[in-house]
Design a protein around this motif. Structure first.
Motif, PDB file in Angstrom:
ATOM      1  N   TYR A  24     -11.373 -21.530  -3.961  1.00 43.77           N
ATOM      2  CA  TYR A  24     -10.497 -22.490  -4.489  1.00 43.77           C
ATOM      3  C   TYR A  24     -10.094 -22.476  -5.869  1.00 43.77           C
ATOM      4  O   TYR A  24      -8.798 -22.503  -6.310  1.00 43.77           O
ATOM      5  CB  TYR A  24     -10.907 -23.980  -4.112  1.00 43.77           C
ATOM      6  CG  TYR A  24     -10.180 -25.112  -4.399  1.00 43.77           C
ATOM      7  CD1 TYR A  24      -8.877 -25.490  -4.077  1.00 43.77           C
ATOM      8  CD2 TYR A  24     -10.640 -26.161  -5.691  1.00 43.77           C
ATOM      9  CE1 TYR A  24      -8.212 -26.489  -4.593  1.00 43.77           C
ATOM     10  CE2 TYR A  24     -10.039 -26.948  -6.020  1.00 43.77           C
ATOM     11  CZ  TYR A  24      -8.744 -27.401  -5.297  1.00 43.77           C
ATOM     12  OH  TYR A  24      -8.012 -28.212  -5.990  1.00 43.77           O
ATOM     13  N   GLU A  25     -11.112 -22.241  -6.864  1.00 43.47           N
ATOM     14  CA  GLU A  25     -11.003 -22.142  -8.181  1.00 43.47           C
ATOM     15  C   GLU A  25     -10.109 -20.889  -8.281  1.00 43.47           C
ATOM     16  O   GLU A  25      -9.181 -21.216  -9.269  1.00 43.47           O
ATOM     17  CB  GLU A  25     -12.157 -22.011  -8.808  1.00 43.47           C
ATOM     18  CG  GLU A  25     -13.054 -23.309  -8.886  1.00 43.47           C
ATOM     19  CD  GLU A  25     -14.394 -23.064  -9.353  1.00 43.47           C
ATOM     20  OE1 GLU A  25     -14.861 -21.817  -9.418  1.00 43.47           O
ATOM     21  OE2 GLU A  25     -15.338 -23.985  -9.352  1.00 43.47           O
ATOM     22  N   SER A  48       2.059 -20.546  -2.238  1.00 42.60           N
ATOM     23  CA  SER A  48       0.672 -20.460  -3.429  1.00 42.60           C
ATOM     24  C   SER A  48       0.118 -22.201  -2.969  1.00 42.60           C
ATOM     25  O   SER A  48      -1.069 -22.233  -2.802  1.00 42.60           O
ATOM     26  CB  SER A  48       0.967 -20.198  -4.512  1.00 42.60           C
ATOM     27  OG  SER A  48      -0.200 -20.665  -5.384  1.00 42.60           O
ATOM     28  N   SER A  49       0.896 -23.056  -3.072  1.00 42.61           N
ATOM     29  CA  SER A  49       0.605 -24.358  -3.051  1.00 42.61           C
ATOM     30  C   SER A  49      -0.127 -24.539  -1.484  1.00 42.61           C
ATOM     31  O   SER A  49      -1.118 -25.264  -1.213  1.00 42.61           O
ATOM     32  CB  SER A  49       1.783 -25.462  -3.088  1.00 42.61           C
ATOM     33  OG  SER A  49       1.812 -25.530  -4.436  1.00 42.61           O
ATOM     34  N   PHE A  50       0.804 -23.909  -0.275  1.00 45.29           N
ATOM     35  CA  PHE A  50       0.168 -24.137   0.905  1.00 45.29           C
ATOM     36  C   PHE A  50      -1.231 -23.375   1.166  1.00 45.29           C
ATOM     37  O   PHE A  50      -2.095 -24.124   1.808  1.00 45.29           O
ATOM     38  CB  PHE A  50       0.840 -23.432   1.813  1.00 45.29           C
ATOM     39  CG  PHE A  50       0.753 -23.068   3.405  1.00 45.29           C
ATOM     40  CD1 PHE A  50       0.484 -23.950   4.163  1.00 45.29           C
ATOM     41  CD2 PHE A  50       0.057 -21.674   3.491  1.00 45.29           C
ATOM     42  CE1 PHE A  50      -0.328 -24.097   5.453  1.00 45.29           C
ATOM     43  CE2 PHE A  50      -0.300 -21.575   4.801  1.00 45.29           C
ATOM     44  CZ  PHE A  50      -0.324 -22.744   5.661  1.00 45.29           C
ATOM     45  N   GLN A  51      -1.613 -22.376   0.234  1.00 43.87           N
ATOM     46  CA  GLN A  51      -2.785 -21.659   0.565  1.00 43.87           C
ATOM     47  C   GLN A  51      -4.043 -22.737  -0.277  1.00 43.87           C
ATOM     48  O   GLN A  51      -4.985 -22.937   0.143  1.00 43.87           O
ATOM     49  CB  GLN A  51      -2.927 -20.669  -0.329  1.00 43.87           C
ATOM     50  CG  GLN A  51      -2.150 -19.510   0.239  1.00 43.87           C
ATOM     51  CD  GLN A  51      -1.742 -18.038  -0.620  1.00 43.87           C
ATOM     52  OE1 GLN A  51      -1.977 -18.203  -1.608  1.00 43.87           O
ATOM     53  NE2 GLN A  51      -1.499 -16.990   0.122  1.00 43.87           N
ATOM     54  N   ILE A  52      -3.601 -23.446  -1.462  1.00 40.66           N
ATOM     55  CA  ILE A  52      -4.442 -24.439  -2.079  1.00 40.66           C
ATOM     56  C   ILE A  52      -4.602 -25.767  -1.458  1.00 40.66           C
ATOM     57  O   ILE A  52      -5.821 -26.049  -1.148  1.00 40.66           O
ATOM     58  CB  ILE A  52      -3.988 -24.755  -3.590  1.00 40.66           C
ATOM     59  CG1 ILE A  52      -3.840 -23.613  -4.308  1.00 40.66           C
ATOM     60  CG2 ILE A  52      -4.449 -25.842  -3.995  1.00 40.66           C
ATOM     61  CD1 ILE A  52      -2.841 -23.942  -5.562  1.00 40.66           C
ATOM     62  N   ALA A  53      -3.793 -26.102  -0.560  1.00 37.23           N
ATOM     63  CA  ALA A  53      -3.697 -27.319   0.191  1.00 37.23           C
ATOM     64  C   ALA A  53      -4.506 -26.989   1.580  1.00 37.23           C
ATOM     65  O   ALA A  53      -5.463 -27.919   2.079  1.00 37.23           O
ATOM     66  CB  ALA A  53      -2.430 -27.853   0.730  1.00 37.23           C
ATOM     67  N   THR A  54      -4.478 -25.574   1.978  1.00 31.45           N
ATOM     68  CA  THR A  54      -5.601 -25.201   3.075  1.00 31.45           C
ATOM     69  C   THR A  54      -6.813 -25.074   2.441  1.00 31.45           C
ATOM     70  O   THR A  54      -7.886 -25.471   3.507  1.00 31.45           O
ATOM     71  CB  THR A  54      -4.811 -23.930   3.711  1.00 31.45           C
ATOM     72  OG1 THR A  54      -3.574 -23.932   4.057  1.00 31.45           O
ATOM     73  CG2 THR A  54      -5.888 -23.190   4.909  1.00 31.45           C
ATOM     74  N   SER A  55      -7.041 -24.603   1.526  1.00 29.00           N
ATOM     75  CA  SER A  55      -8.355 -24.651   0.862  1.00 29.00           C
ATOM     76  C   SER A  55      -9.001 -26.017   0.542  1.00 29.00           C
ATOM     77  O   SER A  55     -10.334 -26.209   1.219  1.00 29.00           O
ATOM     78  CB  SER A  55      -8.511 -23.982  -0.434  1.00 29.00           C
ATOM     79  OG  SER A  55      -9.607 -23.834  -0.939  1.00 29.00           O
ATOM     80  N   ILE A  66      -3.089 -33.390   0.675  1.00 28.54           N
ATOM     81  CA  ILE A  66      -1.893 -34.031   0.907  1.00 28.54           C
ATOM     82  C   ILE A  66      -1.097 -34.099  -0.645  1.00 28.54           C
ATOM     83  O   ILE A  66       0.135 -33.929  -0.500  1.00 28.54           O
ATOM     84  CB  ILE A  66      -2.288 -35.737   1.308  1.00 28.54           C
ATOM     85  CG1 ILE A  66      -2.720 -35.362   2.741  1.00 28.54           C
ATOM     86  CG2 ILE A  66      -0.999 -36.337   1.172  1.00 28.54           C
ATOM     87  CD1 ILE A  66      -3.444 -36.530   3.296  1.00 28.54           C
ATOM     88  N   ALA A  67      -1.733 -34.488  -1.711  1.00 32.93           N
ATOM     89  CA  ALA A  67      -1.108 -34.411  -2.968  1.00 32.93           C
ATOM     90  C   ALA A  67      -0.178 -33.021  -3.142  1.00 32.93           C
ATOM     91  O   ALA A  67       0.720 -32.925  -3.633  1.00 32.93           O
ATOM     92  CB  ALA A  67      -2.072 -34.889  -3.816  1.00 32.93           C
ATOM     93  N   THR A  68      -1.205 -31.944  -2.930  1.00 31.85           N
ATOM     94  CA  THR A  68      -0.751 -30.713  -3.192  1.00 31.85           C
ATOM     95  C   THR A  68       0.372 -30.335  -2.475  1.00 31.85           C
ATOM     96  O   THR A  68       1.279 -29.756  -2.848  1.00 31.85           O
ATOM     97  CB  THR A  68      -1.812 -29.799  -3.127  1.00 31.85           C
ATOM     98  OG1 THR A  68      -2.947 -29.905  -3.844  1.00 31.85           O
ATOM     99  CG2 THR A  68      -1.393 -28.228  -3.372  1.00 31.85           C
ATOM    100  N   ALA A  69       0.176 -30.510  -1.035  1.00 30.69           N
ATOM    101  CA  ALA A  69       1.507 -30.226  -0.347  1.00 30.69           C
ATOM    102  C   ALA A  69       2.760 -31.148  -0.432  1.00 30.69           C
ATOM    103  O   ALA A  69       3.564 -30.521  -0.528  1.00 30.69           O
ATOM    104  CB  ALA A  69       1.081 -30.442   1.307  1.00 30.69           C
TER     105      ALA A  69
END
Length: 335
Positions: A24-25, A48-55, A66-69
């Protein structure tokens, strides 16, 4: 760009080996680097945001996900072109997050919006992500009392894979398994058994074509889940099973556990480990139930002893498997 992509790839490696926080980091660091190169409305940043939100979902940080997506969706909609597949990805992870938060109606709406966008983006050739969405969405609906739509979606994925790859293709087993799961959750145990039974027959045929031990292990990957579905469905439709019936089901479960034992030799990432442990737990639970049923019917103390030994074995396997993956990671020299 290359540096950010390399960091994202490394993050995927850390994720696969169980270092979810480290992954995640690295994803967030790579995302900041990408912001230096791409505009906020770029689909690359959306992905990239999708990958972060998935993580974040994997870390059970659902509000963060939810905020990231949502932020990514706002930025993506400012682009001059529309990127349907990226929007669909983001809506899908939002649905997953809200489902985990038990906000069912909101999750349902987001799943529906995501499916509609995937259908628009891939009218004739489905992407891997679209098929994953169809499987997850179908299971979600089956769990929330929308059985007809759930079955229709599961069949849609199955029909697509069957039409485009034919019966002699391994991906079809995912759709057969999903159909059995959907029917089981919909409490249609007869059809759940039929799909599980057909899936087991399919695996039997594929196993005859295996050219190596690795091929056979890969072929058997879904066997434990399919066997569990078959046995559970039979138990639901057999109200007064006799001892012979119970012993037959125990033999099936024992065989499924043997497949799991073999699979441990090729299991290295955290997702597979978690799947392995979950399947062990489920199979052990059914086995304990069956042996206890035998004890109740016969009064033989050896069946009660077996029930207790399975309980101890389940605890041992969970600890041992987790220990093994930590050793594998250290052996690989990962910091």
């Amino acid at each position: 760009r290359l540096q950010a992509s390399a960091i994202s790839n490394l993050a995927a490696f850390y994720n696969d080996t169980g270092y979810l926080t480290k992954a995640y980091e690295m994803l967030t660091y790579a995302h900041r680097k990408k912001k230096e190169v791409y505009g906020l409305d770029s689909p690359r940043l959306g992905t990239s945001s999708f990958q972060i939100a998935t993580s974040e979902v994997q870390l059970r940080e659902f509000d963060k996900s939810i905020a990231t997506a949502n932020e990514a969706l706002v930025n993506l909609k400012k682009a001059t072109s529309r990127y349907l597949s990226v929007e669909a990805d983001l809506l899908y992870i939002l649905a997953k997050a809200y489902s985990e938060k038990k906000e069912i109606e909101r999750a349902k709406r987001l799943y529906e919006e995501s499916e509609a966008l995937y259908a628009e983006a891939y009218p004739t050739e489905y992407s891997r992500e679209y098929l994953v969405l169809l499987r997850d969405y179908a299971l979600f609906l089956a769990e929330n009392e929308e059985e007809k739509k759930a079955i229709a979606l599961a069949k849609k994925a199955y029909d697509y894979v069957l039409k485009n790859a034919g019966e002699d293709n391994y991906p079809i087993i995912k759709e057969m398994t999903n159909l059995s799961q959907v029917y089981y959750k919909a409490k249609d145990y007869d059809n759940a058994f039929l799909w599980a039974n057909d899936a087991n027959k399919y695996l039997d045929q594929k196993l005859l074509q295996a050219n190596s031990v690795i091929d056979s292990i890969q072929t058997e990957f879904y066997r434990p889940t399919i066997t569990q579905l078959e046995v559970q469905s039979l138990l639901r439709t057999t109200p007064n099973p006799d001892s012979l019936f119970i012993k037959t089901q125990i033999a099936k479960i024992d065989k499924a556990v043997t497949f799991l034992e073999r699979r441990k030799t090729t299991t290295f990432n955290i997702e597979d480990i978690n799947s392995l442990l979950t399947e062990y737990k489920s199979l052990n639970s059914i086995s304990k139930q069956l042996y206890y049923n035998l004890y109740e019917r016969t009064g033989a103390s050896n069946y009660l002893d077996k029930t207790m030994s399975i309980q101890e074995s389940g605890i041992y396997n969970r600890i041992r498997t987790q220990f093994n993956i930590r050793n594998n990671i250290r052996f690989g020299g990962i910091p």
